[in-house]
Scaffold this active site. Structure first.
Site, PDB file in Angstrom:
ATOM      1  N   ASP A 112      74.798 -58.544  -2.162  1.00  0.00           N
ATOM      2  CA  ASP A 112      75.772 -59.535  -1.736  1.00  0.00           C
ATOM      3  C   ASP A 112      75.463 -60.830  -2.477  1.00  0.00           C
ATOM      4  OD1 ASP A 112      77.862 -60.605  -0.136  1.00  0.00           O
ATOM      5  OD2 ASP A 112      76.371 -61.534   1.177  1.00  0.00           O
ATOM      6  N   GLU A 150      79.710 -56.751  -4.720  1.00  0.00           N
ATOM      7  CA  GLU A 150      81.069 -57.028  -4.294  1.00  0.00           C
ATOM      8  C   GLU A 150      81.862 -57.540  -5.490  1.00  0.00           C
ATOM      9  OE1 GLU A 150      81.121 -60.225  -1.517  1.00  0.00           O
ATOM     10  OE2 GLU A 150      79.795 -61.467  -2.702  1.00  0.00           O
ATOM     11  N   CYS A 168      79.590 -53.968  11.410  1.00  0.00           N
ATOM     12  CA  CYS A 168      78.171 -53.717  11.684  1.00  0.00           C
ATOM     13  C   CYS A 168      77.729 -52.552  10.806  1.00  0.00           C
ATOM     14  CB  CYS A 168      77.968 -53.370  13.163  1.00  0.00           C
ATOM     15  SG  CYS A 168      76.345 -52.639  13.494  1.00  0.00           S
ATOM     16  N   CYS A 218      76.463 -49.322  13.076  1.00  0.00           N
ATOM     17  CA  CYS A 218      77.337 -48.424  13.832  1.00  0.00           C
ATOM     18  C   CYS A 218      78.768 -48.414  13.305  1.00  0.00           C
ATOM     19  CB  CYS A 218      77.329 -48.763  15.324  1.00  0.00           C
ATOM     20  SG  CYS A 218      78.198 -50.292  15.703  1.00  0.00           S
ATOM     21  N   CYS A 267      75.028 -57.066  17.086  1.00  0.00           N
ATOM     22  CA  CYS A 267      76.238 -56.259  17.214  1.00  0.00           C
ATOM     23  C   CYS A 267      76.520 -55.998  18.696  1.00  0.00           C
ATOM     24  CB  CYS A 267      76.068 -54.941  16.475  1.00  0.00           C
ATOM     25  SG  CYS A 267      77.419 -53.786  16.787  1.00  0.00           S
ATOM     26  N   CYS A 321      76.241 -51.891  19.374  1.00  0.00           N
ATOM     27  CA  CYS A 321      74.993 -51.116  19.334  1.00  0.00           C
ATOM     28  C   CYS A 321      73.748 -51.995  19.491  1.00  0.00           C
ATOM     29  CB  CYS A 321      74.906 -50.306  18.037  1.00  0.00           C
ATOM     30  SG  CYS A 321      74.698 -51.313  16.561  1.00  0.00           S
ATOM     31  N   ASP A 335      73.838 -61.915   5.762  1.00  0.00           N
ATOM     32  CA  ASP A 335      73.943 -61.531   4.345  1.00  0.00           C
ATOM     33  C   ASP A 335      73.408 -60.120   4.083  1.00  0.00           C
ATOM     34  OD1 ASP A 335      75.032 -64.011   3.771  1.00  0.00           O
ATOM     35  OD2 ASP A 335      73.054 -64.907   3.389  1.00  0.00           O
TER      36      ASP A 335
END
Ligand SMILES: [Zn+2]
Length: 378
Positions: A185, A279, A331, A334, A350, A353, A360
């Site tokens: 990222d 990305e 997330c 999950c 999250c 979960c 990041d």
């Protein structure tokens, strides 16, 4: 190791005419030769197939007969003969069908050229092609070494756009395989964050050099006015020149430092991983930052991507660009959507979960997961 690098070209009207002529003339040469070889065989089936050099000398004869063949790239015509000969070779080995006549009605047309003079200009916005001269282009990959270019195929596709495929020789320096995949990222506080949790901090070159740059830029402006008022030519205004050199030196220093750092990170990544997913560049996460910081960050990201892509190619690793859509919201444990978060929220838990996430690192894990699905080697 050879690689084909794709690009688009934007020939002007005259160049388009010449390119289309080259398609036609190459096709003409192919068809004439094929016709001649067919007749030759019909007349005497016991004769051996003509060698490429013999066919080449026939091409020279043909050019005398049809002088207009000289209007176009000679290497393209020669290649037409070479490809015909190769198709026959494959036919004799039962690897392909008997060569067929080519039709001008098919919209997709192409020719291949191999001239030594083919080269890109410094920023790879133009490529110099035989007979055509400089043609505007956009390549999928930069940093192509002009000395490594082996051939260029010019193609017109059915959408009437023109493309090139540049065959380059890559230094064959494949790195040992590690069987590891990573997502990266790109950010501001940290320039690059990997799905393995490694953070490469930004160098903050803007902050580091802001004062010095400002100091000399102010002097530069003042001394320009001063010289003007005193009627001194800027070229001989010593103090002005001194400030100008200082500004240039600082800018170069920022550039070099950034480049060294990016080289270090990208080399580390290609050495450690077989598949690297990053990305596709986005600009939305650049709000709330100074103009200079934004410029530096976006320049760094672009260069990071270019270097990484180039190194993956050169070292036999896989490079994957991933659509960054929602990579900061999902997330990575999950897969549930956790909603948009303001930029100052650097970590979260999250709600589905209960996994605690660094914002990041979670994004880079999502990038890796998406890339994993796109990878060729999986
Ligand atoms: Zn979760």
């Amino acid at each position: 190791m050879y690689k084909g690098i794709e690009g688009k070209i934007y020939p002007n009207k005259d160049q388009q005419v010449l390119i289309n002529q080259t398609f036609g003339h190459s096709r003409f040469v192919w068809n004439q030769m094929l016709n001649m070889l067919n007749t030759r065989y019909e007349n005497n089936p016991d004769l051996n197939m003509l060698s490429f050099s013999k066919l080449s000398s026939l091409l020279t004869q043909m050019k005398k007969e049809y002088a207009w063949l000289k209007d176009v790239d000679s290497k393209a015509l020669q290649n037409s003969v070479k490809t015909l000969r190769e198709t026959f070779d494959r036919f004799f080995k039962k690897q392909s069908n008997y060569p067929r006549f080519k039709s001008g009605k098919i919209h997709k047309q192409s020719y291949k050229t191999l001239e030594r003079t083919i080269r890109f200009n410094h920023n790879q916005k133009y490529i110099k092609l035989p007979k055509l001269g400089w043609v505007k282009c956009r390549m999928s990959l930069n940093h192509i070494n002009n000395n490594n270019i082996k051939s260029v195929t010019v193609t017109r596709k059915s959408n009437n756009n023109y493309y090139i495929s540049v065959l380059v020789e890559c230094e064959n320096q494949e790195l040992p395989k590690t069987d590891k995949i990573v997502g990266v990222d790109l950010g501001l506080a940290d320039l690059a964050i990997t799905s393995d949790g490694i953070k490469y901090p930004s160098l903050y070159l803007d902050r580091k050099y802001k004062k010095q740059l400002h100091y000399w830029e102010k002097r530069l402006a003042r001394r320009r006015i001063q010289a003007k008022n005193e009627g001194i030519d800027l070229r001989s205004a010593k103090n002005y020149q001194k400030a100008r050199i200082q500004v240039a030196k600082l800018n170069q220093k920022i550039k070099d430092t950034r480049k060294d750092y990016l080289h270090k990170i990208t080399t580390e990544l290609v050495e450690t991983y077989d598949v690297i997913c990053i990305e596709d560049l986005r600009t939305s996460n650049m709000m709330k930052n100074s103009k200079l910081a934004q410029n530096i960050a976006s320049q760094s990201w672009r260069m990071f991507r270019t270097l990484l892509e180039y190194k993956c190619l050169a070292y036999g690793k896989e490079f994957i660009a991933v659509n960054p859509y929602k990579t900061s919201q999902i997330c990575s444990s999950c897969g549930s959507e956790t909603g948009k978060k303001p930029l100052n929220i650097r970590s979260f838990i999250c709600p589905e979960c209960n996994t605690p996430h660094d914002r990041d690192i979670n994004a880079s894990k999502n990038i890796r997961n998406i890339g994993l699905g796109m990878s060729l080697s999986q």
